[in-house]
Write an enzyme that holds these catalytic residues in place. Sequence first.
Site, PDB file in Angstrom:
ATOM      1  CB  CYS A  32      -3.078   0.670  -2.637  1.00 40.56           C
ATOM      2  SG  CYS A  32      -3.168   2.427  -3.013  1.00 40.56           S
ATOM      3  CG  ASN A  33      -9.545   0.695  -3.049  1.00 39.39           C
ATOM      4  OD1 ASN A  33     -10.447   0.046  -3.555  1.00 39.39           O
ATOM      5  ND2 ASN A  33      -9.223   0.562  -1.773  1.00 39.39           N
ATOM      6  CG  ASP A  83      -1.825   1.235   1.271  1.00 37.98           C
ATOM      7  OD1 ASP A  83      -2.408   1.564   0.222  1.00 37.98           O
ATOM      8  OD2 ASP A  83      -1.949   1.883   2.328  1.00 37.98           O
ATOM      9  CB  SER A  84       0.175   4.759  -0.785  1.00 40.37           C
ATOM     10  OG  SER A  84      -1.031   4.830  -0.046  1.00 40.37           O
ATOM     11  CE1 TYR A  96       2.753   5.851  -3.313  1.00 41.40           C
ATOM     12  CE2 TYR A  96       1.790   4.078  -4.618  1.00 41.40           C
ATOM     13  CZ  TYR A  96       2.863   4.607  -3.922  1.00 41.40           C
ATOM     14  OH  TYR A  96       4.022   3.884  -3.835  1.00 41.40           O
ATOM     15  N   GLY A  97      -3.114   9.001  -3.758  1.00 34.83           N
ATOM     16  CA  GLY A  97      -4.436   9.363  -4.286  1.00 34.83           C
ATOM     17  C   GLY A  97      -4.556  10.774  -4.808  1.00 34.83           C
ATOM     18  CD  GLU A 120      -0.306   6.860   6.095  1.00 30.44           C
ATOM     19  OE1 GLU A 120       0.824   6.831   6.611  1.00 30.44           O
ATOM     20  OE2 GLU A 120      -0.799   5.892   5.482  1.00 30.44           O
ATOM     21  CB  CYS A 140      -9.436   4.750   0.290  1.00 32.42           C
ATOM     22  SG  CYS A 140      -7.826   5.184   0.983  1.00 32.42           S
ATOM     23  CB  THR A 141      -6.710  -0.113   1.950  1.00 30.14           C
ATOM     24  OG1 THR A 141      -5.602   0.671   1.497  1.00 30.14           O
ATOM     25  CG2 THR A 141      -7.140  -1.075   0.863  1.00 30.14           C
ATOM     26  CG  HIS A 142      -5.208   5.126   4.270  1.00 30.72           C
ATOM     27  ND1 HIS A 142      -4.638   4.616   3.128  1.00 30.72           N
ATOM     28  CD2 HIS A 142      -4.186   5.652   5.004  1.00 30.72           C
ATOM     29  CE1 HIS A 142      -3.325   4.848   3.161  1.00 30.72           C
ATOM     30  NE2 HIS A 142      -3.031   5.466   4.290  1.00 30.72           N
TER      31      HIS A 142
HETATM   32  N1  DGL Z   1      -4.820   3.340   0.719  1.00 32.63           N
HETATM   33  C1  DGL Z   1      -4.865   3.860  -0.598  1.00 32.63           C
HETATM   34  C2  DGL Z   1      -6.096   3.387  -1.373  1.00 32.63           C
HETATM   35  O1  DGL Z   1      -6.656   2.356  -1.062  1.00 32.63           O
HETATM   36  C3  DGL Z   1      -4.729   5.302  -0.872  1.00 32.63           C
HETATM   37  C4  DGL Z   1      -4.191   6.277   0.064  1.00 32.63           C
HETATM   38  C5  DGL Z   1      -3.344   7.277  -0.676  1.00 32.63           C
HETATM   39  O2  DGL Z   1      -2.163   6.981  -0.803  1.00 32.63           O
HETATM   40  O3  DGL Z   1      -3.852   8.317  -1.139  1.00 32.63           O
HETATM   41  O4  DGL Z   1      -6.497   4.017  -2.321  1.00 32.63           O
END
Ligand code: DGL
Length: 250
Positions: free
Chosen positions: A70-71, A7-8, A39-40, A150, A180-182
């Site tokens: 990570c989506n 994941d990011s 990353y988003g 985070e 989003c996995t967060h």
């Molecule tokens: N956890 C990541 C996802 O599922 C994105 C978080 C990010 O890096 O913006 O999209």
Amino acid sequence: MKIGVFDSGAGGLSVVKSLLEHQLFDEIIYYGDTARVPYGTKDKNTIIRYSLEALEFFNNFDIDLLITACNTVSAYALKEMREVSRYDIIGVIEPGIMALENKLQDKNSSILITATRATIASRRYQNELQAKGYRDITAIQTGLFVPIVEEGIFDGAILEEVMKHYFKNLDKPSAIILGCTHFPLISKAISSYFDNKPLLIHSGEAIVEYLEQKYGVTQKESKNNLKIFASDNVEGLRFIAKEWLNTSSS
Ligand code: DGL
């Protein structure tokens, strides 16, 4: 079986939590690109470049399968990653759609997709849901949840304000895709914002269902061994892992 989870940042730990609960694998190597999260907010080419660079990290380990937890990466970089990899790579979007379809047959149900700006812009969830016949789809980018998670904030006033900002004009949906996995790390707060009514679709649980159905993976007797790596601040990531997973990792 030894698997990699990428994941990011910390979000993919929500997927690891589900994998640990179901004891599907002997060894999990987790890599969070904490030096470059989020990353988003990035463009497609940057997301692909970062994802290919993350693959190089996994060259140090002899993994059998990689889960991109990570989506955002799943929305943009799976094809490019698969082209250069010798093991299978699974994303989280297809499992998420499958989990929703398994649980929500009424195609008139209202579905709220919450995800990063990049994932929403990719239209992956919207297009696949439309193709399955769902008609009432709302998609919103809720990227501020990423730094909140985070930071290790899973409830409280800051999160409440941000939820109000994003959700204030929305009716209560039948289902929310935590795209989003967060977001599963704050799923209790999100669910309670909507009076615990909507069905929540969570990438971690979705991937367990997917692995069981499509890969025939079953529960193991042995305890999983988890190793956590990060491109920056690995101690911060291990702290979130300890809080969230209630388990020790190296
Ligand atoms: N956890 C990541 C996802 O599922 C994105 C978080 C990010 O890096 O913006 O999209």
